[in-house]
Write a protein that holds these residues in place. Structure first.
Motif, PDB file in Angstrom:
ATOM      1  N   ILE A 114      11.171  -2.094  -3.421  1.00  0.00           N
ATOM      2  CA  ILE A 114      10.248  -0.962  -3.620  1.00  0.00           C
ATOM      3  C   ILE A 114      11.031   0.303  -3.964  1.00  0.00           C
ATOM      4  CG2 ILE A 114       8.571   0.546  -2.484  1.00  0.00           C
ATOM      5  CD1 ILE A 114       7.632  -1.903  -0.901  1.00  0.00           C
ATOM      6  N   LEU A 115      12.152   0.511  -3.275  1.00  0.00           N
ATOM      7  CA  LEU A 115      12.993   1.676  -3.579  1.00  0.00           C
ATOM      8  C   LEU A 115      13.506   1.608  -5.015  1.00  0.00           C
ATOM      9  CD1 LEU A 115      15.056   1.970  -0.271  1.00  0.00           C
ATOM     10  CD2 LEU A 115      13.168   3.429  -1.027  1.00  0.00           C
ATOM     11  N   ALA A 116      13.893   0.390  -5.452  1.00  0.00           N
ATOM     12  CA  ALA A 116      14.353   0.232  -6.834  1.00  0.00           C
ATOM     13  C   ALA A 116      13.207   0.489  -7.808  1.00  0.00           C
ATOM     14  CB  ALA A 116      14.905  -1.177  -7.032  1.00  0.00           C
ATOM     15  N   PHE A 117      11.989   0.103  -7.420  1.00  0.00           N
ATOM     16  CA  PHE A 117      10.817   0.331  -8.260  1.00  0.00           C
ATOM     17  C   PHE A 117      10.578   1.827  -8.464  1.00  0.00           C
ATOM     18  CE2 PHE A 117       6.199   1.011  -8.557  1.00  0.00           C
ATOM     19  CZ  PHE A 117       5.927   0.293  -9.710  1.00  0.00           C
ATOM     20  N   PHE A 118      10.777   2.606  -7.418  1.00  0.00           N
ATOM     21  CA  PHE A 118      10.613   4.056  -7.519  1.00  0.00           C
ATOM     22  C   PHE A 118      11.616   4.660  -8.503  1.00  0.00           C
ATOM     23  CE2 PHE A 118       8.837   4.389  -2.922  1.00  0.00           C
ATOM     24  CZ  PHE A 118       7.604   3.976  -3.383  1.00  0.00           C
ATOM     25  N   GLU A 119      12.736   3.946  -8.710  1.00  0.00           N
ATOM     26  CA  GLU A 119      13.764   4.434  -9.635  1.00  0.00           C
ATOM     27  C   GLU A 119      13.604   3.852 -11.034  1.00  0.00           C
ATOM     28  OE1 GLU A 119      17.460   3.465  -7.779  1.00  0.00           O
ATOM     29  OE2 GLU A 119      17.203   4.903  -6.138  1.00  0.00           O
ATOM     30  N   GLY A 120      12.506   3.163 -11.242  1.00  0.00           N
ATOM     31  CA  GLY A 120      12.234   2.630 -12.573  1.00  0.00           C
ATOM     32  C   GLY A 120      12.656   1.188 -12.786  1.00  0.00           C
ATOM     33  N   GLN A 121      13.184   0.522 -11.764  1.00  0.00           N
ATOM     34  CA  GLN A 121      13.606  -0.871 -11.883  1.00  0.00           C
ATOM     35  C   GLN A 121      12.459  -1.777 -11.390  1.00  0.00           C
ATOM     36  OE1 GLN A 121      17.540  -1.603 -10.168  1.00  0.00           O
ATOM     37  NE2 GLN A 121      17.954   0.615 -10.249  1.00  0.00           N
ATOM     38  N   LYS A 129       0.826  -1.212   0.000  1.00  0.00           N
ATOM     39  CA  LYS A 129       0.000   0.000   0.000  1.00  0.00           C
ATOM     40  C   LYS A 129       0.853   1.251   0.000  1.00  0.00           C
ATOM     41  CE  LYS A 129      -4.010  -2.074   2.295  1.00  0.00           C
ATOM     42  NZ  LYS A 129      -4.853  -2.106   3.525  1.00  0.00           N
ATOM     43  N   ALA A 130       1.937   1.204   0.763  1.00  0.00           N
ATOM     44  CA  ALA A 130       2.832   2.367   0.808  1.00  0.00           C
ATOM     45  C   ALA A 130       3.492   2.584  -0.547  1.00  0.00           C
ATOM     46  CB  ALA A 130       3.893   2.159   1.885  1.00  0.00           C
ATOM     47  N   ALA A 131       3.887   1.490  -1.194  1.00  0.00           N
ATOM     48  CA  ALA A 131       4.529   1.612  -2.506  1.00  0.00           C
ATOM     49  C   ALA A 131       3.569   2.228  -3.525  1.00  0.00           C
ATOM     50  CB  ALA A 131       4.980   0.229  -2.986  1.00  0.00           C
ATOM     51  N   GLU A 132       2.316   1.806  -3.474  1.00  0.00           N
ATOM     52  CA  GLU A 132       1.314   2.336  -4.402  1.00  0.00           C
ATOM     53  C   GLU A 132       1.017   3.805  -4.104  1.00  0.00           C
ATOM     54  OE1 GLU A 132      -3.293   1.400  -5.809  1.00  0.00           O
ATOM     55  OE2 GLU A 132      -2.293   0.096  -4.352  1.00  0.00           O
ATOM     56  N   LYS A 133       0.923   4.140  -2.829  1.00  0.00           N
ATOM     57  CA  LYS A 133       0.563   5.504  -2.427  1.00  0.00           C
ATOM     58  C   LYS A 133       1.695   6.498  -2.666  1.00  0.00           C
ATOM     59  CE  LYS A 133      -0.944   8.126   1.630  1.00  0.00           C
ATOM     60  NZ  LYS A 133      -1.308   8.048   3.079  1.00  0.00           N
ATOM     61  N   LEU A 134       2.935   6.067  -2.424  1.00  0.00           N
ATOM     62  CA  LEU A 134       4.070   6.983  -2.489  1.00  0.00           C
ATOM     63  C   LEU A 134       4.715   7.062  -3.856  1.00  0.00           C
ATOM     64  CD1 LEU A 134       5.747   5.987   0.899  1.00  0.00           C
ATOM     65  CD2 LEU A 134       4.495   8.112   0.413  1.00  0.00           C
ATOM     66  N   ASP A 139       9.286  12.523  -1.754  1.00  0.00           N
ATOM     67  CA  ASP A 139       9.835  11.910  -0.546  1.00  0.00           C
ATOM     68  C   ASP A 139       9.500  10.420  -0.428  1.00  0.00           C
ATOM     69  OD1 ASP A 139       7.142  12.227  -0.164  1.00  0.00           O
ATOM     70  OD2 ASP A 139       7.320  12.790   1.955  1.00  0.00           O
ATOM     71  N   ALA A 140       9.179   9.783  -1.533  1.00  0.00           N
ATOM     72  CA  ALA A 140       8.772   8.382  -1.513  1.00  0.00           C
ATOM     73  C   ALA A 140       9.842   7.482  -0.894  1.00  0.00           C
ATOM     74  CB  ALA A 140       8.455   7.919  -2.932  1.00  0.00           C
ATOM     75  N   ALA A 141      11.074   7.671  -1.290  1.00  0.00           N
ATOM     76  CA  ALA A 141      12.163   6.826  -0.778  1.00  0.00           C
ATOM     77  C   ALA A 141      12.320   6.999   0.726  1.00  0.00           C
ATOM     78  CB  ALA A 141      13.466   7.153  -1.495  1.00  0.00           C
ATOM     79  N   ASP A 142      12.296   8.242   1.192  1.00  0.00           N
ATOM     80  CA  ASP A 142      12.442   8.498   2.626  1.00  0.00           C
ATOM     81  C   ASP A 142      11.307   7.847   3.411  1.00  0.00           C
ATOM     82  OD1 ASP A 142      14.740   9.944   2.211  1.00  0.00           O
ATOM     83  OD2 ASP A 142      13.709  11.894   2.156  1.00  0.00           O
ATOM     84  N   GLN A 143      10.110   7.927   2.886  1.00  0.00           N
ATOM     85  CA  GLN A 143       8.956   7.355   3.590  1.00  0.00           C
ATOM     86  C   GLN A 143       9.044   5.819   3.669  1.00  0.00           C
ATOM     87  OE1 GLN A 143       6.584   8.985   5.231  1.00  0.00           O
ATOM     88  NE2 GLN A 143       7.645  10.909   4.693  1.00  0.00           N
ATOM     89  N   ILE A 144       9.503   5.188   2.605  1.00  0.00           N
ATOM     90  CA  ILE A 144       9.657   3.727   2.616  1.00  0.00           C
ATOM     91  C   ILE A 144      10.747   3.313   3.595  1.00  0.00           C
ATOM     92  CG2 ILE A 144      10.441   1.742   1.253  1.00  0.00           C
ATOM     93  CD1 ILE A 144       7.554   2.466   0.738  1.00  0.00           C
ATOM     94  N   GLU A 145      11.816   4.046   3.633  1.00  0.00           N
ATOM     95  CA  GLU A 145      12.899   3.720   4.564  1.00  0.00           C
ATOM     96  C   GLU A 145      12.429   3.854   6.012  1.00  0.00           C
ATOM     97  OE1 GLU A 145      16.073   6.288   3.427  1.00  0.00           O
ATOM     98  OE2 GLU A 145      16.682   5.058   1.716  1.00  0.00           O
TER      99      GLU A 145
END
Length: 215
Positions: free
Chosen positions: A177-184, A113-118, A123-129
């Motif tokens: 999830i962090l890698a997903f935010f970067e397009g991976q 849910k966090a990955a979808e929301k952020l 600040d998506a990466a910071d929130q996931i961390e």
């Protein structure tokens, strides 16, 4: 008178001659009789001698098939005994398995849910961390509960699956999830596939235990 004297002289002469004859040589002892070696025992099968001829193809196949069937029977018996052992242990730990499984599914849902929301936010990466750090304590507690349930390991059919999922949630899942935010997209797809596989196995096993282990 003269005749008697003559007889005495002749007798004395013959006696002396007899005493001078050599004694006969002792006879040599008879040669020992050598015993004949015993004939080797004949191999029998039900009273009949075994044929020493080479086995034919059909006979060799029959022997191979009998061994294969015996091995398969033994393997099935061992597998059944092992499954019965695992069922006995896991049924006695049913409540703990259910608690672990529920925690794993809930934690995964929180990350998804966090990955979808952020996704797409600055600040998506910071929130996931931050979320990963916040979940770490609870995940470690569940890992400890798993160790306490089966200290030596090997007694549960799904103990390894719990362990893998908990460690993925602690490390690989948030990193993917962090890698997903970067397009991976590949890391997250792989970790989700692994968790899906483990969850499917655990769910099926728990259902089987609930049904009395008769599936």
């Amino acid at each position: 008178m003269k005749r008697s004297a003559l007889l005495l002289v002749v007798s004395a002469t013959m006696l002396a001659a007899a005493c001078k004859e050599p004694a006969p040589a002792p006879k040599a002892p008879p040669a020992p009789v050598r015993a004949k070696p015993a004939a080797p025992p004949r191999a029998v099968d039900g009273g009949a001698a075994i044929d020493a001829r080479p086995l034919g193809m059909m006979e060799r196949h029959a022997i191979w098939k009998a061994k294969r069937d015996a091995d398969a029977k033994l393997a099935a018996e061992l597998a059944a005994a092992e499954k019965a052992r695992l069922i006995k242990f896991d049924k006695s730990k049913m409540s703990k398995h259910l608690a672990l499984f529920a925690f794993e599914k809930k934690t995964r849902a929180t990350f998804d849910k966090a990955a979808e929301k952020l996704n797409g936010k600055i600040d998506a990466a910071d929130q996931i961390e931050k979320l990963a750090v916040a979940q770490q304590k609870a995940i470690n507690a569940q890992i400890g509960a798993l160790r306490a349930m089966d200290p030596k390991g090997g007694n549960s059919n799904i103990g390894t699956d719990h362990d893998v999922v908990l460690n993925l949630l602690a490390n690989d899942y948030p990193e993917a999830i962090l890698a997903f935010f970067e397009g991976q997209t590949k890391p997250l797809a792989e970790v989700r596939a692994e968790v899906d596989k483990r969850e499917k196995k655990m769910s099926a096993w728990l259902d089987e235990l609930s049904a009395g282990g008769k599936k």
